[in-house]
Design an enzyme around this catalytic site. Structure first.
Site, PDB file in Angstrom:
ATOM      1  CB  VAL A 500      -0.952   0.018   1.228  1.00 55.12           C
ATOM      2  CG1 VAL A 500      -2.081  -0.973   1.059  1.00 55.12           C
ATOM      3  CG2 VAL A 500      -0.181  -0.273   2.513  1.00 55.12           C
ATOM      4  CG  ASP A 501       4.674   0.876  -1.872  1.00 54.26           C
ATOM      5  OD1 ASP A 501       5.403   0.843  -0.871  1.00 54.26           O
ATOM      6  OD2 ASP A 501       4.571  -0.061  -2.678  1.00 54.26           O
ATOM      7  CG  ASP A 502      -1.694   4.059  -2.170  1.00 52.43           C
ATOM      8  OD1 ASP A 502      -1.179   3.025  -1.695  1.00 52.43           O
ATOM      9  OD2 ASP A 502      -2.914   4.223  -2.277  1.00 52.43           O
ATOM     10  CB  ILE A 504       4.420   5.017   2.406  1.00 47.92           C
ATOM     11  CG1 ILE A 504       4.183   3.541   2.680  1.00 47.92           C
ATOM     12  CG2 ILE A 504       5.682   5.504   3.094  1.00 47.92           C
ATOM     13  CD1 ILE A 504       5.294   2.627   2.253  1.00 47.92           C
TER      14      ILE A 504
END
Ligand code: PRX
Length: 539
Positions: A500-502, A504
């Protein structure tokens, strides 16, 4: 054991650490950590003050325990019929020769060494040789481009680059030395000049004469290393001294140099290997990962060797010469523990069951999976077809950053659920938080964090501690944020749902940019100016 590991982590991990060789015992407290960015610098330390050496613990310690003649590495080449073995005593001799060579050219404690090798025996040998003399290895996956290699060379400025002439992967030959030449030219343009490029001649892939050579810089491994003595004194290092750097690309920005230290990493990788695979001394173990990734560091080189295991190192491609190669290797070496990735399981599944069933596989006892969620249909195929319905699957969830398994089944100890990594390993306290960073209870869905430290947690990003803090500890203050989404079911089982890099990035902007005091001050000033000047504008 889990209960004790979270109630008394210091006592729990001290008891386990005592099974290793320490030149000097660690001090007190056993560990210290600050995981809360609001309380200052993020800092994690385990077994500080203890002096040890992971190479000694992998080799000398096992030899002293009477396992010198046990096979440490079963090497299987790309082409059928090419193989080799090394006992623990033979492996130690090879490691010492290289360690002595490295010392002779001035590589010592704290120096970086880049290793750009395929899965030859020389790859774990090179890692262990660095560890023996206290040098910091940084293995770069030998499938990476010259640009990626150059980027890593420029970042860590190694004293030497270790590579080989070429490698065969399936039917293809890859000219690794040419890639290194290119990378060294690029790094020299960025003011990082490498004086020594030690090159192993991989005869099975390429003849010596075909390799391009820079006189004075390039040296054939076979010309120098075998001349050195087969014993080499150990450099005793602090538990918190760096062991290795491993670059992960991440979704944005330049690669991050994940830094692992010695003592905690040693204790944790050995323990996770032992329990999550239910390891027994008679097992023959094969992990299909390349040492260019964390899985190869922790569960090809260090975890198995620390346990005195017999370990397969495979140079080739799992579908060469055909889709039955893995099971051919399983039968050839009577492998009992087989650890791989869901992508490989799915691709072999597509090739049809007959590639599996024409081999007996009766030695298999435990299967393992890592790298991404294993979808239930692939899980069932792995369990029913590969494992004949009798081998538990350890679906191990972890990361380059965590160093070792974090959420994993214990084979046979608790019920499995296809697609779930099940429950946390000893000492790990995972939490699931919502988008505001509030810890959720019971059955839930959110972002996976960890609220405590564990011995093999990474300590920093090389040369950029601030990026370490903002990437992993700022999104949800007080926790280590894994970057993964996760569900927890009513039985407390964890189901990873992917990156769920977004989140971060959004959380970063929110915490660091929007509510940063300077921005608040600026907004305040702007408002003041607006109030003051508006009447003048009107007039
Ligand atoms: O998203 C998770 C996924 O791989 C990520 C870590 O990648 P890397 O640092 O390259 O390390 C891979 C080998 C440990 C995690 O954040 N991942 C890894 N294992 C699993 C997984 N996702 C679900 N289930 C797993 N067993």
């Amino acid at each position: 054991m889990y209960g004790r590991s979270v109630e008394d982590p210091a006592g729990f991990w001290s008891d386990i650490a005592s099974e290793f060789y320490w030149k000097q015992k660690w001090g007190q407290p056993v560990y210290t950590h600050n995981l809360d960015i609001r309380n200052g610098k993020i800092d994690i330390q385990w077994f500080k003050g203890g002096k040890t050496n992971i190479c000694y613990n992998c080799l000398d310690r096992n030899i002293d325990a009477g396992n010198g003649d046990k096979v440490a590495i079963l090497w299987e080449g790309n082409d059928l019929g090419r193989d080799a073995t090394l006992t623990y005593t033979q492996l130690l001799a090879r490691v010492c020769q290289l360690a002595n060579y490295l010392k002779s050219i001035g590589v010592g404690k704290g120096d970086a060494v880049i290793i750009y090798l395929p899965m030859l025996m020389e790859l774990p040998i090179a890692m262990l040789a660095c560890a023996r003399i206290g040098a910091i290895h940084s293995v770069v996956f030998a499938g990476f481009s010259a640009e990626s290699l150059a980027q890593r060379i420029v970042d860590c400025k190694p004293k030497i680059v270790i590579t080989c002439s070429a490698v065969k992967r399936g039917a293809k030959t890859i000219f690794l030395k040419d890639i290194v030449d290119d990378a060294l030219t690029q790094s020299a343009q960025n003011s990082v000049k490498i004086d020594v490029c030690l090159t192993f001649e991989n005869e099975s892939a390429l003849q010596k004469q075909m390799t391009k050579w820079v006189e004075g810089r390039d040296i054939w491994w076979q010309d120098v290393v075998p001349k050195y003595p087969v014993t080499c004194d150990v450099e005793w290092v602090d538990a918190e001294d760096p062991l290795f750097l491993l670059y992960t690309s991440g979704s944005t920005g330049k690669p991050k140099g994940v830094l692992h230290t010695t003592g905690g990493y040693m204790v944790y990788t050995a323990t996770t290997f032992k329990y999550a695979f239910d390891y027994k001394p008679k097992d023959i173990y094969w992990c299909t990962a390349d040492c260019g990734w964390i899985t190869g560091h922790s569960y090809v080189t260090y975890g198995p060797l620390l346990n005195g295991a017999t370990n397969v190192v495979f140079e080739g491609a799992p579908n060469f010469p055909d889709a039955g190669r893995c099971w051919d290797i399983v039968d050839k070496y009577k492998i009992s523990i087989f650890y791989t990735a869901p992508t490989l399981v799915r691709s072999l599944m597509r090739e049809g069951d007959e590639h599996v069933t024409r081999y007996s596989r009766k030695s298999l006892r435990v299967l393992g999976s890592v790298g991404e969620p294993i979808n239930p249909s692939a899980w069932r195929w792995f369990f029913n077809v590969v494992g004949d319905g009798k081998c538990p699957i350890s679906d191990t969830w972890w990361q380059t950053e965590t160093g070792g398994f974090m959420i994993t089944p214990m084979p046979g100890a608790w019920p499995q659920k296809p697609g779930s990594a099940t429950l946390p390993f000893f000492g790990v306290q995972p939490v699931i938080v919502d988008e505001k960073g509030v810890e959720l209870e019971g059955e839930c869905s959110g972002y996976l964090c960890v609220k405590n430290s564990w011995p093999s947690a990474f300590r920093t990003l090389y040369g950029d501690h601030e990026r370490y803090e903002t990437t992993y500890f700022s999104a949800f203050p007080g926790y280590y944020f894994t970057g993964d989404g996760c569900n927890r079911d009513k039985d407390g089982y964890y189901w990873l749902t992917g990156r769920v890099d977004d989140v971060i990035n959004v959380r970063y902007i929110y915490t660091r940019v929007l509510i940063h005091p300077i921005y608040l001050l600026l907004l305040f000033e702007l408002y003041g100016a607006y109030v003051q000047w508006t009447p003048h504008w009107h007039s």
